[in-house]
Write a protein that holds these residues in place. Structure first.
Motif, mmCIF file in Angstrom:
data_model
loop_
_atom_site.group_PDB
_atom_site.id
_atom_site.type_symbol
_atom_site.label_atom_id
_atom_site.label_comp_id
_atom_site.label_asym_id
_atom_site.label_seq_id
_atom_site.Cartn_x
_atom_site.Cartn_y
_atom_site.Cartn_z
ATOM 1 N N VAL A 403 0.864 -1.195 0.000
ATOM 2 C CA VAL A 403 0.000 0.000 0.000
ATOM 3 C C VAL A 403 0.893 1.234 0.000
ATOM 4 O O VAL A 403 2.103 1.142 0.229
ATOM 5 N N ASP A 404 0.291 2.389 -0.273
ATOM 6 C CA ASP A 404 1.010 3.660 -0.205
ATOM 7 C C ASP A 404 1.319 3.967 1.266
ATOM 8 O O ASP A 404 0.422 3.892 2.100
ATOM 9 N N PRO A 405 2.581 4.312 1.595
ATOM 10 C CA PRO A 405 2.894 4.619 3.003
ATOM 11 C C PRO A 405 1.957 5.683 3.585
ATOM 12 O O PRO A 405 1.636 5.651 4.774
ATOM 13 N N LEU A 406 1.519 6.592 2.732
ATOM 14 C CA LEU A 406 0.640 7.661 3.209
ATOM 15 C C LEU A 406 -0.737 7.134 3.615
ATOM 16 O O LEU A 406 -1.479 7.779 4.346
ATOM 17 N N ASP A 407 -1.063 5.932 3.132
ATOM 18 C CA ASP A 407 -2.360 5.350 3.503
ATOM 19 C C ASP A 407 -2.377 4.861 4.948
ATOM 20 O O ASP A 407 -3.440 4.669 5.531
ATOM 21 N N ILE A 408 -1.195 4.610 5.508
ATOM 22 C CA ILE A 408 -1.138 4.133 6.894
ATOM 23 C C ILE A 408 -1.144 5.353 7.807
ATOM 24 O O ILE A 408 -0.268 6.214 7.686
ATOM 25 N N PRO A 409 -2.133 5.481 8.686
ATOM 26 C CA PRO A 409 -2.212 6.703 9.494
ATOM 27 C C PRO A 409 -1.117 6.738 10.562
ATOM 28 O O PRO A 409 -1.176 6.003 11.540
ATOM 29 N N THR A 410 -0.113 7.580 10.363
ATOM 30 C CA THR A 410 1.011 7.642 11.317
ATOM 31 C C THR A 410 1.361 9.089 11.661
ATOM 32 O O THR A 410 2.480 9.367 12.050
ATOM 33 N N TRP A 411 0.378 9.986 11.518
ATOM 34 C CA TRP A 411 0.672 11.388 11.853
ATOM 35 C C TRP A 411 0.726 11.613 13.363
ATOM 36 O O TRP A 411 1.169 12.636 13.833
ATOM 37 N N ALA A 412 0.237 10.639 14.099
ATOM 38 C CA ALA A 412 0.223 10.718 15.559
ATOM 39 C C ALA A 412 0.142 9.288 16.053
ATOM 40 O O ALA A 412 -0.135 8.377 15.269
ATOM 41 N N PRO A 413 0.375 9.066 17.356
ATOM 42 C CA PRO A 413 0.239 7.690 17.841
ATOM 43 C C PRO A 413 -1.185 7.195 17.640
ATOM 44 O O PRO A 413 -2.122 7.989 17.654
ATOM 45 N N PRO A 414 -1.365 5.880 17.448
ATOM 46 C CA PRO A 414 -2.717 5.345 17.329
ATOM 47 C C PRO A 414 -3.579 5.787 18.520
ATOM 48 O O PRO A 414 -3.086 5.921 19.635
ATOM 49 N N THR A 415 -4.844 6.031 18.246
ATOM 50 C CA THR A 415 -5.737 6.592 19.266
ATOM 51 C C THR A 415 -6.019 5.578 20.370
ATOM 52 O O THR A 415 -6.403 4.446 20.091
ATOM 53 N N HIS A 416 -5.857 5.997 21.606
ATOM 54 C CA HIS A 416 -6.119 5.086 22.726
ATOM 55 C C HIS A 416 -7.609 5.043 23.044
ATOM 56 O O HIS A 416 -8.361 5.958 22.697
ATOM 57 N N VAL A 417 -8.036 3.978 23.711
ATOM 58 C CA VAL A 417 -9.479 3.736 23.844
ATOM 59 C C VAL A 417 -10.200 4.858 24.580
ATOM 60 O O VAL A 417 -11.330 5.205 24.229
ATOM 61 N N MET A 418 -9.577 5.459 25.568
ATOM 62 C CA MET A 418 -10.273 6.521 26.291
ATOM 63 C C MET A 418 -10.545 7.704 25.356
ATOM 64 O O MET A 418 -11.568 8.375 25.456
ATOM 65 N N GLN A 419 -9.613 7.935 24.437
ATOM 66 C CA GLN A 419 -9.801 9.012 23.469
ATOM 67 C C GLN A 419 -10.826 8.587 22.413
ATOM 68 O O GLN A 419 -11.614 9.412 21.948
ATOM 69 N N ILE A 420 -10.840 7.318 22.040
ATOM 70 C CA ILE A 420 -11.853 6.836 21.095
ATOM 71 C C ILE A 420 -13.247 7.094 21.673
ATOM 72 O O ILE A 420 -14.145 7.597 20.983
ATOM 73 N N PHE A 421 -13.424 6.789 22.943
ATOM 74 C CA PHE A 421 -14.735 7.035 23.554
ATOM 75 C C PHE A 421 -15.028 8.528 23.645
ATOM 76 O O PHE A 421 -16.172 8.953 23.501
ATOM 77 N N ARG A 422 -14.005 9.329 23.845
ATOM 78 C CA ARG A 422 -14.209 10.791 23.863
ATOM 79 C C ARG A 422 -14.673 11.261 22.474
ATOM 80 O O ARG A 422 -15.561 12.087 22.346
ATOM 81 N N LEU A 423 -14.054 10.716 21.423
ATOM 82 C CA LEU A 423 -14.432 11.119 20.064
ATOM 83 C C LEU A 423 -15.850 10.649 19.734
ATOM 84 O O LEU A 423 -16.581 11.307 19.002
ATOM 85 N N ALA A 424 -16.220 9.509 20.281
ATOM 86 C CA ALA A 424 -17.605 9.044 20.095
ATOM 87 C C ALA A 424 -18.559 9.930 20.891
ATOM 88 O O ALA A 424 -19.692 10.172 20.481
ATOM 89 N N GLU A 425 -18.083 10.425 22.020
ATOM 90 C CA GLU A 425 -18.915 11.295 22.862
ATOM 91 C C GLU A 425 -19.174 12.627 22.163
ATOM 92 O O GLU A 425 -20.297 13.115 22.125
ATOM 93 N N GLU A 426 -18.111 13.207 21.578
ATOM 94 C CA GLU A 426 -18.321 14.506 20.922
ATOM 95 C C GLU A 426 -18.885 14.349 19.522
ATOM 96 O O GLU A 426 -19.299 15.320 18.919
ATOM 97 N N GLY A 427 -18.927 13.129 18.999
ATOM 98 C CA GLY A 427 -19.677 12.884 17.777
ATOM 99 C C GLY A 427 -18.871 12.794 16.508
ATOM 100 O O GLY A 427 -19.432 12.632 15.429
ATOM 101 N N SER A 428 -17.530 12.887 16.572
ATOM 102 C CA SER A 428 -16.783 12.771 15.319
ATOM 103 C C SER A 428 -16.525 11.309 14.954
ATOM 104 O O SER A 428 -16.273 10.995 13.800
ATOM 105 N N VAL A 429 -16.596 10.417 15.938
ATOM 106 C CA VAL A 429 -16.608 8.984 15.623
ATOM 107 C C VAL A 429 -18.065 8.531 15.623
ATOM 108 O O VAL A 429 -18.793 8.750 16.593
ATOM 109 N N ARG A 430 -18.503 7.901 14.520
ATOM 110 C CA ARG A 430 -19.914 7.521 14.386
ATOM 111 C C ARG A 430 -20.112 6.005 14.261
ATOM 112 O O ARG A 430 -21.237 5.531 14.097
ATOM 113 N N PHE A 431 -18.995 5.277 14.234
ATOM 114 C CA PHE A 431 -19.054 3.821 14.029
ATOM 115 C C PHE A 431 -18.030 3.202 14.968
ATOM 116 O O PHE A 431 -16.859 3.557 14.932
#
Lengths: 797, 162
Positions: A403-431
């Protein structure tokens, strides 16, 4: 033998350096004749020790298990969870068909319909909101092949950084502490180091209940001819603490101060190996300067343990010849987790005790396959222990995945679960696809977690063998095949890889996680750069072969392993390659650590804030093969007891249960041994609150409350304990606890370690009041840390 | 000699940083790391100022201290509450980025103020001040690195989704 009351079985004492005698443990269902069963090779999945076991099959059902006597981990033994836990496979309430929410109710559906919905929602979100609206949260319970499929699908295919495992709650700190000190993940030692050592240092690690078979090994040494010395740091009077030469019943949240104090003593008494430190480490000057501010008297005030006991502990640690240190959740889930875990590495480095028989540090794992989540990158890591900030590493991975290296999201560390739930809370994660884990009981501050999962705008998919508290909140539930019903591999905390064969068919239409993810990827049409399918394997063995390519040349090198090689034997350690065809027992035997800037898995962090260092910061250390000594100052916890909430709350486990009891609650012997929640109070706190054994109490934090019966135990004064296993799936009609809040995480705080992002479960301020008289003893086990109080009261100054 | 000016600059920068850390921590209290670390780092700013105190006296700068309280005042409580109310909206993302950016720039001010003071301490051969300035500088730098990491994590989510 009844292994519920006799948890660790018969003793087989042995001397230092001798081989641990074999003892084969076995349990077959009543009425099953041993002659009529077929045995299938596997390993236990109820803790990270990963004991080799055979599964007994009769008439297409699992009917029992036995230990493998030649297994390098267990020498034939099994703990109570391993002996009895498999019965959950046969449980009548296994999910056997997909469920889809219609008119507010979960109703049976076909696979085509259920997966069709998942794919449709994924595609709609990809089109409308992009890949960052998708998140995945998995577990430490799958097999390597499931994880690798998930990691490649999410990171190489979908391109979202929002993928984490519940290993974040379990061993994220182990992972980070190893990376900070040694450059890459992977415990350096071997379980045989417990055979060879003369000193054991256990920090926040209730080995007797979390790793029963390892505790059998240690007990056999403790009762053998040359007993190793044992130093234990734990606020509870655990069975490990009862055996200790020095027990420091620390005030929760002050590990870092105590470990700094111990290092202060090691340096002040010159119990350090200056030659080793000079030749094989960097950072000593700074460490020396920081720990010089932690003399025992000051530390005693912070930690609530006597200064003389701190000196005594340091003397034991500082004067032995072969030291094995180990830590677990008392460090990982507490305040300043990574900073503290690193100090335990430092102790062994200062003593020059690593890479040799009997000399090592174990940043222990909790879950059976947590190591594989980390190796495959199904958590916050990149596959093959690669560094997400190192472009060469990312390009190499992209080449392998095509795959294209740019396709692998590496601009920041992978999102940790507490932050995933925060993103779901504020609504930018929908799935949010939740695989084999139960956040509605296991994450902190449950009312918040439930309210996030219940949101209309969030599409929740749950893959699980049972209708857990979390599955009950899902939009789509997919029934999964579990251990015993699929073939695959997993790796324990001393890097031992086991093969587990499929022994029986899964119930109904349940499918393996790998198959479900492959089908999902196929339906999404995920392709590589040349238009070929991104995920090129169909069977677990093909997946394993693909993963080998990803690990070649990396620390977790699997390239010399194969299913054929793992079959029949009983456990091979990585790295296993051309140079080490039978695996390698100890890492860093040549004191050449993985801290080369170009090779390391992480550039390190600022320990107070978690700021991620960049390549230039790491290069400045000039570590290049030397271990990194990192020091940090103690800082007070974020939430401390106050007038309204005067006590300290901590959670933990009991020997009979695993996580939210999904399996162990469905095994009769284990369920009966610990049927309901309890809370532990010290005798003095109980007296002050006018509470006696068995009374009903309400424990309240600023976030919620818990109601359970009280066990007056040997816990430190001022500290309240509750097991985190209990939720709501099996509330019995008419039982006394029905309708009462009984999940420990109703009380815990939303806060996490800045480096490892591991949530804090060992520290919250609470108050306790009696709500009703009891009618006998609390439903707490007797032969473990929850043993009723004796004359010994820890924490008394 | 104008060393009092350099000390005052550090005092002003650290005080501003402490205030902003608490304010932004409260405003984004649902970002739990910002809330907790904001308070922790504000306390560290206060600690920096007290380490500077003897030098302020020695070089004739006014005394200074940053008040960081744990007991929530009315304003803090209101900020905290409104954060919870807005916590379910994506619209706060841009505000979060703007606040993190301001906080980062304020942290840079403090970091640079320590650089300037350390330079002067070196030229004056004031070993004690040099030690304090170097250590505090390192910590101020870490604060900036933390914010940089946080901004790198958050910006794609805020700017690209939706």
């Amino acid at each position: 033998m009844d292994r519920v009351t006799n948890i660790w079985g018969e003793r087989t004492p042995y001397a230092r350096g001798a081989s641990w005698p074999a003892r084969v443990d076995q349990f077959l269902e009543d009425g099953i004749d041993e002659e009529t069963v077929a045995w299938s090779q596997s390993a236990c999945v109820l803790c990270s020790n990963g004991c080799g076991m055979d599964v007994a099959v009769h008439a297409g059902r699992i009917v029992g298990v036995r230990g493998r006597s030649d297994d390098r981990v267990s020498h034939g033994r099994l703990g109570p969870k391993g002996l009895y836990g498999w019965q959950a496979n046969n449980s009548a309430d296994r999910l056997s068909e997909p469920l889809v929410r219609r008119d507010g109710e979960l109703r049976p559906a076909s696979w085509d319909e259920a997966l069709g919905l998942v794919v449709e929602r994924t595609q709609a979100l990809l089109a409308e909101r992009g890949p960052l609206s998708l998140a995945f949260y998995n577990t430490g319970q799958l097999f390597l092949e499931d994880y690798y499929t998930l990691a490649a699908l999410v990171r190489g295919g979908l391109g979202t950084p929002h993928l984490d495992g519940n290993t974040r709650l379990c061993t994220a700190t182990a992972d980070f502490a190893l990376k900070e000190s040694f450059g890459t993940d992977g415990d350096p030692g071997s379980l045989t180091d417990f055979d060879e050592c003369d000193t054991i240092f256990a920090v926040g690690h209730n080995i007797a209940e979390t790793h029963t078979v390892l505790w059998m090994r240690i007990l056999d040494r403790l009762q053998g001819p040359d007993r190793p010395s044992l130093v234990v740091i734990d606020p509870r009077l655990t069975n490990v603490a009862r055996e200790a030469d020095v027990h420091l019943p620390i005030r929760n949240g002050t590990n870092l101060a105590l470990l700094n104090g111990i290092q202060h003593e090691l340096i002040a008494n010159d119990w350090i190996d200056r030659g080793f430190v000079e030749a094989h480490t960097v950072g000593f000057a700074k460490l020396e300067q920081i720990v010089s501010e932690y003399p025992p008297e000051r530390v005693a005030g912070i930690c609530g343990v006597p200064a003389d006991d701190i000196r005594a502990a340091a003397r034991v640690i500082g004067t032995g010849d072969r030291l094995v240190s180990t830590c677990l959740q008392g460090v990982y889930q507490s305040h300043q987790a990574t900073a503290s875990a690193i100090q335990i590495n430092n102790v062994n480095l200062l003593r020059g005790m690593i890479g040799r028989p009997g000399c090592t540090v174990f940043q222990m794992n909790g879950q059976p396959t947590a190591q594989n989540t980390r190796e495959t990158g199904a958590d916050g890591d990149l596959a093959g222990m690669r560094n997400w900030q190192n472009l060469d590493h990312v390009e190499e991975l992209a080449r392998i995945w095509n795959v294209d290296p740019l396709d692998i999201p590496t601009w920041a560390p992978p999102t940790h679960v507490m932050q995933i739930f925060r993103l779901a809370e504020e609504g930018s994660v929908r799935f949010l696809w939740i695989i084999g884990t139960n956040p509605a009981v296991s994450l902190p501050e449950l009312h918040r977690i439930r309210s996030i999962l219940e949101q209309e705008r969030l599409f929740v998919v749950v893959s699980d063998p049972f209708l857990s508290e979390t599955a009950a909140l899902a939009d789509v539930v997919l029934p999964t095949a579990i251990w015993g019903e699929k073939t695959g591999t997993y790796t324990n905390h001393d890097r031992t890889v086991h093969l587990s064969e499929k022994a029986v068919e899964p119930p109904g239409q349940a499918r393996t996680d790998m198959d479900i993810l492959l089908e999902y990827g196929k339906r999404l049409g995920l392709r590589d750069r040349d238009g070929a399918p991104l995920l090129k394997w169909r069977t677990p063995e093909e997946c394993f072969e693909a993963f080998k390519t990803v690990t070649r040349g990396r620390p977790c090198d699997y390239s010399g392993l194969s299913y054929g090689k793992l079959r029949g034997g009983s456990g091979i350690q990585w790295p296993c390659n051309e140079e080490h065809p039978d695996g390698m027992e100890r890492l860093y035997a040549d004191y050449d650590f993985n801290t080369y800037t170009a090779y390391c898995e992480d550039y390190g962090h600022d320990l107070l804030t978690g700021a991620a260092f960049e390549r230039k910061d790491h290069a400045q250390l000039l570590a290049e093969g030397r271990a990194i000594l990192k020091a940090a100052h103690y800082a007070p916890p974020h939430e401390e007891p106050n007038d309204d909430y005067p006590l300290l709350f901590t959670t933990g486990r009991t020997v009979y249960h695993w996580h939210t009891r999904t399996k162990t609650g469905r095994a009769r012997q284990l369920d009966e041994a610990a049927p309901d929640c309890w809370v532990e109070l010290s005798p003095r706190d109980a007296e002050r609150l006018d509470i006696v054994e068995g009374d009903w109490a309400r424990v309240e934090s600023p976030r919620g409350k818990l109601e359970a019966r009280v066990r007056v135990s040997g816990i430190r004064e001022g500290v309240v304990f509750a097991p985190f296993h209990y939720g709501y799936w099996d509330e019995a009609e008419g039982s006394e606890s029905n309708g009462r809040p009984r999940a420990a995480n109703e009380l815990t705080i939303t806060d996490w370690d800045p480096v490892s992002k591991q949530p804090l479960f060992k520290l919250a301020a609470v108050r306790v009041e009696k709500i009703a008289d009891g009618t006998g003893a609390a439903p707490a086990p007797q032969g473990t840390a929850s043993q009723p109080a004796t004359a010994e009261i820890p924490g008394r100054l | 000699m104008k060393l009092d000016k350099a000390i005052e600059d550090v005092q002003v920068a650290e005080t501003e940083l402490a205030e902003l850390l608490v304010k932004i921590g409260e405003r984004h209290a649902v970002e739990h790391d910002l809330y907790h670390l904001g308070h922790t780092l504000a306390k560290r700013c206060a600690a920096h100022l007290s380490r500077l105190e003897p030098f302020a006296e020695r070089y004739g700068a006014p005394p200074a201290s940053a008040e960081v309280t744990d007991s929530h005042g009315l304003v803090e409580t209101l900020r905290h509450k409104s954060s919870e109310l807005l916590g379910r909206s994506e619209a706060t993302g841009l505000l979060l980025l703007r606040d993190l950016r301001n906080l980062y720039l304020t942290a840079q001010e403090a970091e640079l103020a320590w650089v300037i003071l350390a330079q002067a301490a070196q030229a004056l051969r004031d070993r004690d001040l040099l030690l304090v300035a170097s250590e505090c500088h390192e910590e101020a730098e870490a604060c900036g690195k933390w914010l940089r990491t946080r901004i790198k994590e958050s910006s794609p989510q805020v700017l690209v989704t939706g």
